[in-house]
Design a protein around this motif. Structure first.
Motif, short mmCIF file in Angstrom:
data_model
loop_
_atom_site.label_atom_id
_atom_site.label_comp_id
_atom_site.label_asym_id
_atom_site.label_seq_id
_atom_site.Cartn_x
_atom_site.Cartn_y
_atom_site.Cartn_z
N HIS A 36 -14.74 21.72 -35.11
CA HIS A 36 -14.93 22.86 -34.19
C HIS A 36 -15.17 22.42 -32.75
CE1 HIS A 36 -19.08 21.84 -35.16
NE2 HIS A 36 -19.03 22.42 -36.34
N ILE A 37 -14.16 21.80 -32.16
CA ILE A 37 -14.31 21.10 -30.88
C ILE A 37 -14.88 21.98 -29.77
CG2 ILE A 37 -12.94 20.15 -28.98
CD1 ILE A 37 -11.31 18.63 -30.96
N ASP A 38 -14.57 23.26 -29.76
CA ASP A 38 -15.00 24.10 -28.63
C ASP A 38 -16.02 25.16 -29.02
OD1 ASP A 38 -13.33 25.69 -30.14
OD2 ASP A 38 -12.19 26.47 -28.44
N PHE A 39 -16.81 24.90 -30.06
CA PHE A 39 -17.72 25.95 -30.53
C PHE A 39 -18.99 26.06 -29.68
CE2 PHE A 39 -20.60 22.91 -31.91
CZ PHE A 39 -21.48 23.29 -32.92
N VAL A 40 -19.06 25.35 -28.57
CA VAL A 40 -20.20 25.47 -27.67
C VAL A 40 -20.42 26.92 -27.23
CG1 VAL A 40 -18.74 24.95 -25.65
CG2 VAL A 40 -21.21 24.54 -25.53
N THR A 41 -19.36 27.72 -27.23
CA THR A 41 -19.45 29.13 -26.83
C THR A 41 -20.28 29.97 -27.79
OG1 THR A 41 -17.37 29.56 -27.99
CG2 THR A 41 -17.23 29.08 -25.64
N ARG A 42 -20.53 29.42 -28.96
CA ARG A 42 -21.27 30.17 -29.98
C ARG A 42 -22.76 30.30 -29.64
NH1 ARG A 42 -21.57 27.90 -36.18
NH2 ARG A 42 -23.63 28.72 -36.68
N ARG B 278 -20.80 33.07 -23.79
CA ARG B 278 -19.62 33.37 -24.61
C ARG B 278 -18.35 33.29 -23.76
NH1 ARG B 278 -20.23 35.60 -30.09
NH2 ARG B 278 -22.04 34.41 -30.78
N GLY B 279 -17.23 32.99 -24.43
CA GLY B 279 -15.96 32.92 -23.73
C GLY B 279 -15.81 31.61 -22.97
N MET B 280 -14.57 31.34 -22.57
CA MET B 280 -14.31 30.08 -21.88
C MET B 280 -13.09 30.20 -20.99
SD MET B 280 -13.54 26.33 -23.55
CE MET B 280 -15.10 26.35 -24.43
N ASP B 281 -13.20 29.67 -19.79
CA ASP B 281 -12.04 29.50 -18.92
C ASP B 281 -11.49 28.11 -19.24
OD1 ASP B 281 -10.19 29.09 -16.92
OD2 ASP B 281 -11.43 29.95 -15.34
N ILE B 282 -10.56 28.07 -20.20
CA ILE B 282 -10.10 26.78 -20.73
C ILE B 282 -9.48 25.91 -19.63
CG2 ILE B 282 -8.39 25.71 -22.27
CD1 ILE B 282 -9.01 27.89 -24.30
N GLU B 283 -8.79 26.54 -18.68
CA GLU B 283 -8.14 25.75 -17.63
C GLU B 283 -9.15 24.93 -16.81
OE1 GLU B 283 -4.94 25.07 -17.02
OE2 GLU B 283 -4.64 26.10 -18.92
N LYS B 284 -10.36 25.45 -16.67
CA LYS B 284 -11.39 24.72 -15.92
C LYS B 284 -11.80 23.43 -16.62
CE LYS B 284 -13.60 28.44 -13.29
NZ LYS B 284 -14.86 29.16 -13.04
N HIS B 285 -11.61 23.40 -17.94
CA HIS B 285 -12.06 22.25 -18.73
C HIS B 285 -10.90 21.46 -19.33
CE1 HIS B 285 -16.04 24.01 -18.37
NE2 HIS B 285 -15.55 25.15 -18.82
N MET B 286 -9.67 21.82 -18.97
CA MET B 286 -8.52 21.24 -19.64
C MET B 286 -8.37 19.75 -19.41
SD MET B 286 -6.75 22.84 -21.81
CE MET B 286 -5.85 21.95 -23.07
N GLU B 287 -8.81 19.27 -18.25
CA GLU B 287 -8.69 17.84 -17.97
C GLU B 287 -9.51 17.02 -18.97
OE1 GLU B 287 -9.45 14.61 -14.37
OE2 GLU B 287 -9.36 16.75 -13.90
N VAL B 288 -10.76 17.41 -19.18
CA VAL B 288 -11.59 16.66 -20.12
C VAL B 288 -11.17 16.92 -21.57
CG1 VAL B 288 -13.45 18.39 -20.23
CG2 VAL B 288 -13.95 16.00 -20.74
N ILE B 289 -10.72 18.15 -21.85
CA ILE B 289 -10.22 18.45 -23.20
C ILE B 289 -9.00 17.59 -23.51
CG2 ILE B 289 -9.11 20.22 -24.62
CD1 ILE B 289 -10.98 22.28 -23.23
#
Length: 268
Positions: free
Chosen positions: A153-159, A166-177
């Motif tokens: 569950h790599i991105d479950f920090v939103t839980r 809650r929710g995520m702006d994935i583009e803001k984190h895409m470099e590290v992802i």
């Protein structure tokens, strides 16, 4: 309809009371070919009950016993979910090497010895700051720890942390992802589709679709599907959605594990 569930917790986990035989019988009833029992092994976390640091001698003995009893009805994989942090990696390497595990999920449940669920880590941070903090920790973990099969569950920090987080702006984190996914792929490891996000009110799988898509774009191949069930009723819950996602991505295979080695299973 579904081949396997590779993320199941039982009474050996600190957050489950479910009986193993009931889990196995329910899985057989559902027509599954394989299940992985992946109870929690947490170490180095402040203010966490000792129930999370399971007795592996007892646990492994019981899984292997049931594996033999049910071998003609279903394949039972000896698994474990380890909550990795940079300072606990030697401990987990020692434990994993000691037992004949088929499957290991590495997950980030805590940072700096503090459980994400406590809400302490989120204090004084914006949603984006907390998520950046989390992903950078995951990146450090995947660079240093290699004794696992898939990262959970790599991105479950939103839980955690309440509605503000809650929710995520994935583009803001895409470099590290991207860095995380590349390291996982380069290490010959994989990720999971974890369907529990629906149960926790996030209306999605972990990781979210754009991250899954990116994983395969980068050349990722190893993938398991898990319910992250802590009671038998949740086994294969929302798997129809997971399979639909794979169809949308034109992915025809999932992964099975034996002695930590992947095998590819055609699902359509």
């Amino acid at each position: 309809m579904f081949y396997s569930d590779y993320h199941i917790h039982s009474r050996f986990s600190g957050d489950s009371n479910e009986d193993l035989i009931k889990i196995i019988e329910k899985s057989i009833e559902l027509g599954l070919k394989e299940i992985a029992i992946t109870d929690h092994l947490e170490y180095g976390m402040k203010d966490l009950s000792s129930a999370w640091d399971i007795n592996l001698d007892e646990y492994v003995k019981e899984i292997l016993r049931l594996k033999e009893i049910y071998k003609n009805k279903i394949k039972i994989k000896l698994g474990v979910e380890v909550g990795v942090q940079p300072h606990t990696l030697n401990y987990y390497n020692e434990k994993i090497s000691k037992y004949p595990f088929d499957f290991v999920i590495a997950s980030t449940h805590g940072i700096n010895s503090i459980d994400l669920a406590f809400g302490i880590l989120q204090e004084g941070k914006t949603r984006d700051e907390m998520q950046d903090f989390y992903f950078k920790t995951v990146l450090e973990n995947v660079k240093k720890f290699k004794n696992y099969c898939v990262y959970g569950h790599i991105d479950f920090v939103t839980r955690y942390g309440g509605t503000k987080f809650r929710g995520m702006d994935i583009e803001k984190h895409m470099e590290v992802i991207d860095e995380i996914l590349k390291e996982i792929i380069h290490s010959g490891k994989g990720i999971e589709i974890n369907t529990s996000g629906f149960r926790y009110g996030e209306n999605r799988v972990y990781p979210d679709f754009p991250i899954l898509k990116r994983y395969f774009e980068l050349g990722g191949e190893i993938l398991t599907i898990g319910s992250d069930s802590h009671q038998k009723e949740y086994i294969t819950k929302y798997f129809k959605t997971a399979y639909e996602i794979l169809e949308k991505l034109d992915i025809k295979y999932i992964t099975s594990f034996e002695k930590m080695k992947p095998n590819f299973i055609k699902i359509r």
